[in-house]
Motif scaffolding. Structure first.
Motif, mmCIF file in Angstrom:
data_model
loop_
_atom_site.group_PDB
_atom_site.id
_atom_site.type_symbol
_atom_site.label_atom_id
_atom_site.label_comp_id
_atom_site.label_asym_id
_atom_site.label_seq_id
_atom_site.Cartn_x
_atom_site.Cartn_y
_atom_site.Cartn_z
ATOM 1 N N ALA A 77 -4.690 -0.912 21.347
ATOM 2 C CA ALA A 77 -5.992 -1.043 20.684
ATOM 3 C C ALA A 77 -5.852 -0.950 19.176
ATOM 4 O O ALA A 77 -6.569 -1.628 18.430
ATOM 5 N N ARG A 78 -4.921 -0.090 18.708
ATOM 6 C CA ARG A 78 -4.662 0.035 17.269
ATOM 7 C C ARG A 78 -3.231 -0.405 16.936
ATOM 8 O O ARG A 78 -2.567 0.169 16.084
ATOM 9 N N ARG B 153 -11.654 14.130 11.958
ATOM 10 C CA ARG B 153 -10.957 12.848 12.031
ATOM 11 C C ARG B 153 -11.549 11.896 11.001
ATOM 12 O O ARG B 153 -12.754 11.640 10.989
ATOM 13 N N ILE B 154 -10.685 11.383 10.145
ATOM 14 C CA ILE B 154 -11.058 10.388 9.149
ATOM 15 C C ILE B 154 -10.369 9.083 9.532
ATOM 16 O O ILE B 154 -9.137 9.044 9.674
ATOM 17 N N VAL B 155 -11.137 8.016 9.697
ATOM 18 C CA VAL B 155 -10.581 6.732 10.093
ATOM 19 C C VAL B 155 -10.964 5.661 9.070
ATOM 20 O O VAL B 155 -12.133 5.532 8.711
ATOM 21 N N THR B 156 -9.974 4.923 8.621
ATOM 22 C CA THR B 156 -10.218 3.789 7.725
ATOM 23 C C THR B 156 -10.048 2.494 8.515
ATOM 24 O O THR B 156 -9.453 2.474 9.588
ATOM 25 N N SER B 157 -10.567 1.413 7.960
ATOM 26 C CA SER B 157 -10.531 0.139 8.680
ATOM 27 C C SER B 157 -9.980 -0.984 7.814
ATOM 28 O O SER B 157 -9.693 -0.808 6.623
ATOM 29 N N TRP B 158 -9.885 -2.137 8.418
ATOM 30 C CA TRP B 158 -9.457 -3.358 7.739
ATOM 31 C C TRP B 158 -10.377 -3.708 6.566
ATOM 32 O O TRP B 158 -9.970 -4.400 5.635
ATOM 33 N N LYS C 131 0.804 14.975 11.412
ATOM 34 C CA LYS C 131 1.254 14.255 10.220
ATOM 35 C C LYS C 131 0.500 12.933 10.076
ATOM 36 O O LYS C 131 0.431 12.144 11.028
ATOM 37 N N PRO C 132 -0.084 12.656 8.913
ATOM 38 C CA PRO C 132 -0.802 11.393 8.729
ATOM 39 C C PRO C 132 0.155 10.220 8.559
ATOM 40 O O PRO C 132 0.898 10.154 7.582
ATOM 41 N N VAL C 133 0.159 9.301 9.530
ATOM 42 C CA VAL C 133 1.080 8.161 9.473
ATOM 43 C C VAL C 133 0.385 6.817 9.687
ATOM 44 O O VAL C 133 1.016 5.771 9.536
ATOM 45 N N SER C 134 -0.899 6.851 10.044
ATOM 46 C CA SER C 134 -1.607 5.597 10.317
ATOM 47 C C SER C 134 -3.014 5.677 9.741
ATOM 48 O O SER C 134 -3.277 6.475 8.839
ATOM 49 N N ASN C 135 -3.930 4.877 10.258
ATOM 50 C CA ASN C 135 -5.281 4.845 9.692
ATOM 51 C C ASN C 135 -6.187 5.931 10.260
ATOM 52 O O ASN C 135 -7.362 6.014 9.890
ATOM 53 N N GLN C 136 -5.678 6.781 11.159
ATOM 54 C CA GLN C 136 -6.401 7.957 11.634
ATOM 55 C C GLN C 136 -5.709 9.188 11.083
ATOM 56 O O GLN C 136 -4.525 9.403 11.361
ATOM 57 N N ILE C 137 -6.436 9.989 10.319
ATOM 58 C CA ILE C 137 -5.852 11.217 9.790
ATOM 59 C C ILE C 137 -6.725 12.402 10.197
ATOM 60 O O ILE C 137 -7.936 12.264 10.385
ATOM 61 N N PHE C 138 -6.094 13.589 10.321
ATOM 62 C CA PHE C 138 -6.761 14.746 10.897
ATOM 63 C C PHE C 138 -6.574 15.977 10.005
ATOM 64 O O PHE C 138 -5.797 16.885 10.339
ATOM 65 N N PRO C 139 -7.271 16.029 8.882
ATOM 66 C CA PRO C 139 -7.181 17.206 8.015
ATOM 67 C C PRO C 139 -7.944 18.396 8.593
ATOM 68 O O PRO C 139 -8.861 18.228 9.420
ATOM 69 N N ILE C 140 -7.564 19.582 8.161
ATOM 70 C CA ILE C 140 -8.234 20.820 8.574
ATOM 71 C C ILE C 140 -9.097 21.294 7.414
ATOM 72 O O ILE C 140 -8.596 21.527 6.306
ATOM 73 N N THR D 164 -1.199 6.535 18.966
ATOM 74 C CA THR D 164 -1.715 7.479 19.938
ATOM 75 C C THR D 164 -3.132 7.903 19.551
ATOM 76 O O THR D 164 -3.660 7.503 18.504
ATOM 77 N N GLU D 165 -3.705 8.753 20.389
ATOM 78 C CA GLU D 165 -5.062 9.236 20.135
ATOM 79 C C GLU D 165 -5.157 10.086 18.870
ATOM 80 O O GLU D 165 -6.250 10.250 18.318
ATOM 81 N N ILE D 166 -4.047 10.625 18.415
ATOM 82 C CA ILE D 166 -4.097 11.438 17.191
ATOM 83 C C ILE D 166 -3.382 10.751 16.029
ATOM 84 O O ILE D 166 -2.958 11.402 15.077
ATOM 85 N N GLY D 167 -3.264 9.426 16.131
ATOM 86 C CA GLY D 167 -2.763 8.655 15.006
ATOM 87 C C GLY D 167 -1.271 8.591 14.853
ATOM 88 O O GLY D 167 -0.765 7.924 13.943
ATOM 89 N N SER D 168 -0.516 9.267 15.720
ATOM 90 C CA SER D 168 0.941 9.228 15.634
ATOM 91 C C SER D 168 1.456 7.917 16.231
ATOM 92 O O SER D 168 0.731 7.203 16.940
#
Length: 344
Positions: A174-175, A321-326, A283-292, A144-148
């Protein structure tokens, strides 16, 4: 050249060397155009084998917004609409592309970026007669748009509801690589190919130069789509370029290996945030994480790293938003972690 390390997205780098090597090796080969080349045909056979559906119809297009616009506007009648989360990509980040085709998006509330059959039912109940648009499709994205991510049970429930109510289920992939290789995933690509009527496999955000592979479950649903792609200017004469992306990614397990790497790098960052006392908006579960983070920490980190401030919160904090890649190097992760402050 960029001097800062970027965690803004998962398409900042070019392409995996296997793709570039394949393009180079076949560069002077004379091939048929418009996706009838050997690379594209072989890539489609790889995907059909992977999803265990020889009857699937597969089309390569250049990007995600193009894929969403083509699929939705092709499958819906002029008076029909698509149901999506109010955070959905087609609603928030595609500049009205779907509405520009003449189709309304019926937005429903999300929970952790996901929709439920209760929300879908509410949209159906609200649209009562021919003075209103007729919802005919459900759009979700995985991730999803928020990494879930949707679990297998969640997707089975939505798929069953759609079938019972005559709705087309369309999954934006897309992801998809990171969704399927998340440590929390219990859904595989074969499951998706059964539960969704149509979905796409994203290469742009998983090591491709460009490209999404649109997968229709059956030929009947895809009828006429080849004409529609051409009419809308999405049929590439040098279709071999798109074919090469998916040939290299699906010739072996590379597509999934790269998604797993992106997830592992994000998990390492998420663990560091948690160990320092920071919370997350989801909750961080994928390559997009959303810390405060407090703005003071954001300001310091922005001196060396690129990332988005996603949502301003009350007081002096914001969701980032922190995003990691391949291609994210573990050394970059280690450097970022070393620069993280403790939670204030």
């Amino acid at each position: 050249m960029q001097s800062k390390i970027s965690f803004k997205n998962d398409y900042s780098e070019g392409a995996h060397p296997n793709i570039l090597n394949l393009l180079s090796q076949t560069n002077l080969d004379q091939e048929a155009g418009y996706g009838e080349d050997n690379l594209s045909l072989k890539a489609k056979s790889f995907i059909k084998k992977r999803i265990n559906n020889p009857d699937a119809e597969i089309y390569f297009v250049s990007g995600g917004t193009q894929a969403n616009m083509l699929v939705i506007s092709h499958l819906l009648k002029p008076y029909e609409s698509v149901i999506a989360a109010d955070t959905g990509h087609i609603e928030v980040h595609e500049t009205g592309a779907i509405e520009n085709t003449g189709h309304k998006i019926n937005c429903i509330p999300n929970k952790d970026g996901k929709i439920s059959i209760q929300g879908i039912q509410a949209a159906l109940d609200f649209h009562t007669d021919n003075h209103m648009v007729k919802p005919a499709m459900v759009y979700i994205s995985q991730c999803t748009e928020i990494g879930s991510i949707y679990s297998k049970a969640e997707l089975e429930e939505i798929s069953s509801f759609c079938k019972s109510n005559g709705l087309i289920l369309f999954v934006d992939g897309a992801r998809l690589a990171t969704a399927l290789t998340s440590g929390y995933a219990d859904l595989n690509i074969e499951d998706l190919a059964i539960l969704a009527d149509v979905f796409y496999i994203g290469a742009t955000k998983n090591a491709g130069l460009l490209g999404e592979a649109i997968v229709f479950k059956n030929k009947e649903l895809a009828h006429g789509f080849d004409y529609y792609i051409k009419q809308k200017g999405a049929l590439m004469a040098k279709g071999r370029i798109l074919g090469a992306q998916f040939y290299a990614l699906f010739d072996d397990n590379l597509f999934f290996d790269l998604g797993k790497h992106a997830n592992q790098m994000a998990a390492k960052i998420a663990d560091a945030f948690q160990s320092r006392g920071f919370e997350f908006s989801s909750k961080p579960v994928s390559n997009q994480i959303f810390p405060i983070l407090p703005y003071s920490a954001i300001k310091e980190l922005h001196k060396k790293y690129e990332f988005y401030v996603w949502q301003k919160l009350d007081g002096d904090k914001a969701v980032v938003r922190i995003v990691t890649s391949w291609a994210t190097a573990e050394s970059a992760i280690d450097q970022f972690i070393a620069d993280l402050p403790q939670a204030f």
